[in-house]
Motif scaffolding. Structure first.
Motif, PDB file in Angstrom:
ATOM      1  N   LEU A 212       0.805  -1.165   0.009  1.00 20.57           N
ATOM      2  CA  LEU A 212      -0.034   0.099  -0.147  1.00 20.57           C
ATOM      3  C   LEU A 212       0.917   1.255   0.071  1.00 20.57           C
ATOM      4  CD1 LEU A 212      -3.003  -0.656   2.424  1.00 20.57           C
ATOM      5  CD2 LEU A 212      -3.123  -0.068   0.095  1.00 20.57           C
ATOM      6  N   HIS A 213       1.984   1.226   0.836  1.00 20.58           N
ATOM      7  CA  HIS A 213       2.688   2.437   0.940  1.00 20.58           C
ATOM      8  C   HIS A 213       4.106   2.420   0.330  1.00 20.58           C
ATOM      9  CE1 HIS A 213      -0.192   2.079   4.474  1.00 20.58           C
ATOM     10  NE2 HIS A 213      -0.848   2.666   3.457  1.00 20.58           N
ATOM     11  N   THR A 225      -2.483   7.683   8.886  1.00 19.99           N
ATOM     12  CA  THR A 225      -3.408   6.805   7.912  1.00 19.99           C
ATOM     13  C   THR A 225      -2.611   5.791   7.492  1.00 19.99           C
ATOM     14  OG1 THR A 225      -4.013   8.847   7.104  1.00 19.99           O
ATOM     15  CG2 THR A 225      -4.598   6.851   5.830  1.00 19.99           C
ATOM     16  N   ARG A 226      -1.476   5.540   7.251  1.00 15.65           N
ATOM     17  CA  ARG A 226      -0.688   4.263   6.872  1.00 15.65           C
ATOM     18  C   ARG A 226      -0.689   3.345   7.866  1.00 15.65           C
ATOM     19  NH1 ARG A 226       3.739   7.964   5.843  1.00 15.65           N
ATOM     20  NH2 ARG A 226       4.957   6.975   7.350  1.00 15.65           N
ATOM     21  N   GLU A 229      -4.531   1.647   7.923  1.00 19.37           N
ATOM     22  CA  GLU A 229      -4.587   1.056   6.714  1.00 19.37           C
ATOM     23  C   GLU A 229      -3.895  -0.373   6.748  1.00 19.37           C
ATOM     24  OE1 GLU A 229      -5.193   4.535   3.352  1.00 19.37           O
ATOM     25  OE2 GLU A 229      -3.534   3.449   3.345  1.00 19.37           O
ATOM     26  N   THR A 233      -6.065  -3.894   7.264  1.00 21.78           N
ATOM     27  CA  THR A 233      -5.726  -4.688   6.220  1.00 21.78           C
ATOM     28  C   THR A 233      -5.487  -6.048   7.062  1.00 21.78           C
ATOM     29  OG1 THR A 233      -5.281  -3.001   4.648  1.00 21.78           O
ATOM     30  CG2 THR A 233      -4.390  -5.514   4.321  1.00 21.78           C
ATOM     31  N   LEU A 265     -10.479   5.558   9.567  1.00 17.44           N
ATOM     32  CA  LEU A 265     -10.619   4.332   8.961  1.00 17.44           C
ATOM     33  C   LEU A 265     -11.549   4.278   7.669  1.00 17.44           C
ATOM     34  CD1 LEU A 265     -10.336   1.132   9.152  1.00 17.44           C
ATOM     35  CD2 LEU A 265     -12.356   1.416  10.786  1.00 17.44           C
ATOM     36  N   SER A 268     -10.237   5.486   4.498  1.00 18.16           N
ATOM     37  CA  SER A 268      -9.303   4.637   3.761  1.00 18.16           C
ATOM     38  C   SER A 268      -9.828   3.226   3.532  1.00 18.16           C
ATOM     39  CB  SER A 268      -8.225   4.120   4.769  1.00 18.16           C
ATOM     40  OG  SER A 268      -7.427   5.488   5.011  1.00 18.16           O
ATOM     41  N   ARG A 271      -9.325   1.605   0.116  1.00 19.85           N
ATOM     42  CA  ARG A 271      -7.821   1.079  -0.210  1.00 19.85           C
ATOM     43  C   ARG A 271      -7.780  -0.195   0.748  1.00 19.85           C
ATOM     44  NH1 ARG A 271      -3.556   4.219  -1.620  1.00 19.85           N
ATOM     45  NH2 ARG A 271      -2.440   3.963   0.255  1.00 19.85           N
ATOM     46  N   ILE A 272      -8.133  -0.222   1.935  1.00 19.87           N
ATOM     47  CA  ILE A 272      -8.056  -1.277   2.895  1.00 19.87           C
ATOM     48  C   ILE A 272      -8.895  -2.553   2.000  1.00 19.87           C
ATOM     49  CG2 ILE A 272      -8.828  -2.471   4.831  1.00 19.87           C
ATOM     50  CD1 ILE A 272      -8.585   0.531   5.885  1.00 19.87           C
TER      51      ILE A 272
END
Length: 315
Positions: A212-213, A225-226, A229, A233, A265, A268, A271-272
């Motif tokens: 993701l990052h 946020t990272r 996420e 996940t 949450l 995101s 993306r999750i």
């Protein structure tokens, strides 16, 4: 495919509700209140603290420990010196001015005076103490470690490793970190002194960071946020594998968000969901590949057994 998507959405909904429950819990509110009592120290003071006590974690002044945190500094403990901002305030009597900037006169034509407050910047040495130098009432903490074994741990571990393109190492990590994802060196390190359940959870968390990052993502997505996420996940994937990590995952996400709602949450979720879906699909593909290999290995032996039975029947 639809069943899998439905399952993932249900898990995300469960995660959101679980984190909200943590926000509203009395224990979490107590945790936040205590954490709010610790000052944010300047970079200079952080360096001073580390240079004097490298293992320091939570520091506060003598009176703060005693009056607010209900702990006392142990006898003989040496304070940690920091530079504190202690401005000096003085009041001077000066002529009072009107809106036009002219002196105000009283009925007798005399000047009216007022007090002018002046703050002069100043610094002084203050002393703080680390929590390890105190004793008394325990500070509230959040659970950070999962205990428990995992059925078919070796097989699941290898399957989860297949989700990463990075080199994965298990070794002792100093400090509180349980894992790290080094994007430059393309490697993931997991602390070796953890339970099987915690190891799987942390490994999936770090792989989520990898997927993701990336390096570019680190510049555009804030750390809060990272972490939300990656942990969300990891929770979804672990739950899909039949591993319950909610005891630690929900408070972990809540501690990073530190809001009364699950805004971070929620923002995101797409993306999750996408990343969890891809990881689960990759996991299932790997498992199917393993099953085929096992079937291929078993095939010659099965044929031998069939021929043996046929020969016995013919006799």
């Amino acid at each position: 495919m639809q069943e899998r998507e439905k399952k993932i959405k249900e898990l995300l909904q469960k995660a959101e509700e679980g984190v909200q429950g943590v926000f509203e819990s009395e224990s979490f509110q107590s945790y936040l209140k205590i954490m709010a009592k610790f000052h944010d120290y300047s970079a200079r003071n952080v360096q001073l603290i580390i240079s004097q006590k490298p293992d320091a974690s939570y520091v506060a002044g003598y009176q703060k420990w005693k009056k607010e945190l209900k702990r006392i500094v142990k006898k003989g403990e040496k304070g940690i010196a920091i530079v504190a901002y202690t401005p000096q305030t003085r009041y001077d009597e000066v002529p009072k001015l009107n809106e036009e900037g002219r002196p105000v006169l009283d009925a007798d034509g005399k000047l009216v005076y007022t007090l002018k407050k002046t703050i002069k910047p100043a610094f002084s040495i203050k002393y703080v103490f680390d929590i390890s130098q105190t004793e008394g009432e325990p500070l509230p903490t959040l659970p950070d470690r999962l205990e428990g074994t995992v059925e078919n741990y070796g097989q699941i571990l290898e399957s989860v490793k297949s989700l990463s393109n990075f080199k994965i190492e298990f070794q002792k990590i100093e400090g509180n970190a349980m894992g790290l994802c080094d994007l430059e060196e393309k490697r993931i390190v997991i602390d070796r002194d953890m339970s099987e359940l915690q190891s799987i959870s942390v490994l999936i968390h770090e792989i989520a960071h990898e997927r993701l990052h990336g390096i570019a993502g680190r510049e555009t997505i804030d750390r809060q946020t990272r972490e939300v996420e990656a942990e969300a996940t990891a929770y979804v994937v672990c739950e899909y594998l039949g591993l319950d990590t909610s005891e630690v995952a929900f408070p972990y996400i809540a501690s990073w968000s530190k809001e009364k709602d699950t805004k971070t949450l929620y923002q995101s979720l797409d993306r999750i969901q996408k990343n969890a879906h891809e990881m689960i699909c990759n996991y299932e593909e790997y498992m199917k590949g393993q099953e085929k290999e096992q079937d291929t290995e078993k095939a010659p032996e099965q044929k031998k057994k069939v021929r043996k039975r046929q020969n016995e029947v013919e006799r």
